[in-house]
Structure formats: C-alpha cells, structure tokens
Enzyme design. Structure first.
Site, PDB file in Angstrom:
ATOM      1  N   HIS A   1       0.702   3.564  13.604  1.00  0.00           N
ATOM      2  CA  HIS A   1      -0.235   3.532  12.477  1.00  0.00           C
ATOM      3  C   HIS A   1      -1.609   4.021  12.935  1.00  0.00           C
ATOM      4  O   HIS A   1      -2.624   3.345  12.801  1.00  0.00           O
ATOM      5  CB  HIS A   1      -0.318   2.112  11.896  1.00  0.00           C
ATOM      6  CG  HIS A   1      -0.848   2.063  10.490  1.00  0.00           C
ATOM      7  ND1 HIS A   1      -2.183   1.909  10.199  1.00  0.00           N
ATOM      8  CD2 HIS A   1      -0.224   2.154   9.296  1.00  0.00           C
ATOM      9  CE1 HIS A   1      -2.358   1.887   8.896  1.00  0.00           C
ATOM     10  NE2 HIS A   1      -1.178   2.036   8.310  1.00  0.00           N
TER      11      HIS A   1
ATOM     12  N   ASP B   1       1.025   4.112   1.438  1.00  0.00           N
ATOM     13  CA  ASP B   1       1.520   4.788   2.638  1.00  0.00           C
ATOM     14  C   ASP B   1       2.682   4.045   3.281  1.00  0.00           C
ATOM     15  O   ASP B   1       3.256   4.519   4.263  1.00  0.00           O
ATOM     16  CB  ASP B   1       0.395   5.007   3.659  1.00  0.00           C
ATOM     17  CG  ASP B   1      -0.315   3.727   4.089  1.00  0.00           C
ATOM     18  OD1 ASP B   1      -0.457   2.826   3.249  1.00  0.00           O
ATOM     19  OD2 ASP B   1      -0.728   3.636   5.258  1.00  0.00           O
TER      20      ASP B   1
ATOM     21  N   HIS C   1       0.845  -1.188   0.000  1.00  0.00           N
ATOM     22  CA  HIS C   1       0.000   0.000   0.000  1.00  0.00           C
ATOM     23  C   HIS C   1       0.885   1.245   0.000  1.00  0.00           C
ATOM     24  O   HIS C   1       1.965   1.255   0.603  1.00  0.00           O
ATOM     25  CB  HIS C   1      -0.933   0.006   1.218  1.00  0.00           C
ATOM     26  CG  HIS C   1      -2.178  -0.812   0.997  1.00  0.00           C
ATOM     27  ND1 HIS C   1      -2.927  -1.340   2.036  1.00  0.00           N
ATOM     28  CD2 HIS C   1      -2.822  -1.179  -0.150  1.00  0.00           C
ATOM     29  CE1 HIS C   1      -3.975  -2.002   1.545  1.00  0.00           C
ATOM     30  NE2 HIS C   1      -3.920  -1.926   0.227  1.00  0.00           N
TER      31      HIS C   1
END
Length: 309
Positions: A269, A67, A65
């Site tokens: 996160h 990010d 992903h």
C-alpha cells in the site's frame, strides 16, 4: 501456502503499482485461494498469474474505500462467465453486501454461483478444522479491519518403523492409532497412541492489515505472526501527513512488527508519490527498526513456512 500480491499501491493506480489486492494461496492445504481486498482491475492482474478465479473460495475486504473494492463487481461477473459455479463467501464491514447487491442489480449481472456474506466485527469471523480467521477494528477514517489467519496445528506423522518393530503390520489398526488415544490389539496388548505418533506440526500465522495508523489492535493481530503484511503508505518524513490521513509510515509498520515479535514484515500500500527507486527508501527506513522486512511490488510472491521466510 504463499502470498501473491496483485496490487500494492495506495489510493489510485500507478504505472508501476495497481491498487490493493492480495491472494493467499492455500492450494496444498485446501486447493483454493483466498483474496484480501479487490481494488480496481484486480481481474486484469489475475490474468498475469496462475490463479484460477473459480478456485477463489473467500474474499476478505478490509474496508470500503474504493481502492479496495472497486474491482469486486467485475471480478464476480468474470468468475461466473469463466465457469465458476462453486459458492463464494465475501467478508467485510457493514455495507459490503449492499455495495455488491446494487452493483450486480444495476448492471444486470447474473451469477451462476451463490454468494454468502459475513459482516465483520471484532472476533472470529471464520473457523473450520484447518483455519481460524480473526478480525479486529483498526484506526482509519472509515471502519477498517485487519485479519489474523491462524492455521491449526496438525497431528504428527505415524511412526511406522516403530510399529513394524513390534510386529504390527499396516491395516485398520494404523488408522485407529491415529484417531484414538489407546488401541487394544488382537493379542491383548494396549498401545498408547501418543507413543507412536511424531511431534505435531505447528500451524502458521499470517496477519494482513487494512489501512490504519499504528494502534493496539494492529499489534494484537500481529503478535507472534510468521508474516505481517502492513501498509506503509508514507515515509517517515511524511509522518504528519500519514497521521492526518489515518495511515502508517514505513517506520510505524516496522515498530509494530518489532513489538509484536513477528518473523517477517512485508510492506505494501505504497503511495504513488514514491516511484520504484524512491519506494526503496521506505524499505531501508523499516529495516533500521526491523531487519527482516521486504517490500511487495505487484506480482511479488512470498512462500510462508514456520520460519517466516
């Protein structure tokens, strides 16, 4: 050994949190740094630390992903521009090599150092005389892995005073006692090396998980770890959303830490919906289940010893 968080946010950058990247500094152990994930602007975050890009020896990507990987091409180019010439190994799920190769080719970025790739599957992805790194597939929308970094036990120190009491002076014999099971002295005496070496020093275990719902493999990777780094994207009141998007809540992270009997839990996160004060609610939620929990903010640094402090 210490953990330095370069980005602790989820999905998109926020004013108070950049997207994910984490440095495991092994300067005392091997003079290098290992990077876990490399979200957008990771190289900007590095500028605010003492980390030297050329000392980053390995990069472990949890999943693909954006990010977690959009900062990788820029970092690789800057490492070269800043004089990095030593080889770099990048570990990650299938597709990581293609992403890097295309990014560098299209941007005509030419590196002064070789890159080696390790495609990650369940099992041991790296091992040498000091460390073992094990990976396991987690439960996320794409292939997402967690890593268990195991420092091997080190031999105890030589009991020099005990040897001197026997009239054995420093010299090659000391090396032999360290390396061999038995040593025969010049005068015929036989020494069992184990009697002259102190207790071995137990290695540390650090578990760093990618994005995941609570799952069995997360628990297996975390078992008995000195430190567990676990995503806590949402609060417990958003449990339904967390499950729908294949993420964990702070409570879910704490439950994993408790079941795995880790020594310390670090939450990261964090969704951008939680500002600094609101994020502390996630910390308090986790502490109700697992007391020795801390929340990581950008540039938080945690030393790792055998007591999980």
């Amino acid at each position: 050994m210490d953990l330095l968080f370069l980005g602790t946010g989820a999905g998109v950058p926020a004013k108070h949190r950049n997207v994910t990247s984490l440095a495991l500094n092994l300067l005392g152990e091997r003079g290098v740094t290992w990077l876990f994930d490399c979200g957008e602007a990771t190289q900007h975050q590095v500028l605010h630390t003492s980390i030297r890009p050329r000392r980053i020896e390995k990069i472990f990507i949890t999943h693909l992903h954006g990010d977690h990987i959009f900062g990788l091409p820029g970092f690789l180019g800057s490492r070269s521009f800043q004089g990095g010439e030593t080889p770099l190994t990048i570990y990650g799920p299938k597709g990581i090599k293609e992403f890097v190769d295309i990014s560098l080719r299209v941007s005509e970025t030419h590196l002064r150092y070789p890159i080696h790739f390790g495609e990650v599957e369940d099992g041991i992805v790296f091992e040498d005389e000091q460390f073992i790194v094990e990976a396991r597939l987690l439960e996320h929308g794409v292939s997402s892995y967690g890593y268990r970094i195991i420092e091997k036990d080190t031999k105890g120190t030589l009991l020099v005073e005990k040897l001197r009491e026997l009239g054995i002076k420093p010299g090659p014999v000391y090396r032999d006692i360290k390396e061999k099971e038995e040593v025969v002295l010049e005068d015929g005496r036989v020494l069992k090396s184990a009697d002259y070496i102190g207790p071995s020093k137990k290695g540390r275990i650090v578990t760093i998980l990618g994005d995941t719902r609570p799952c069995t493999n997360a628990l297996e990777l975390a078992k008995g770890a000195d430190v567990l780094v676990h995503e806590a994207t949402f609060s417990e009141e958003d449990d339904r959303i967390a499950h729908e998007y294949y993420h964990s809540t702070s409570f879910g992270a704490a439950e994993t830490a408790k079941k795995a009997e880790v020594k310390k839990l670090i939450l990261t996160h964090i969704s951008s919906r939680y500002h600094k004060e609101e994020a502390l609610v996630l910390l308090e939620e986790a502490k109700k289940t697992f007391e020795n929990t801390e929340m990581a903010f950008d540039f938080s640094q945690f030393m790792i010893d055998n007591e999980g402090r």
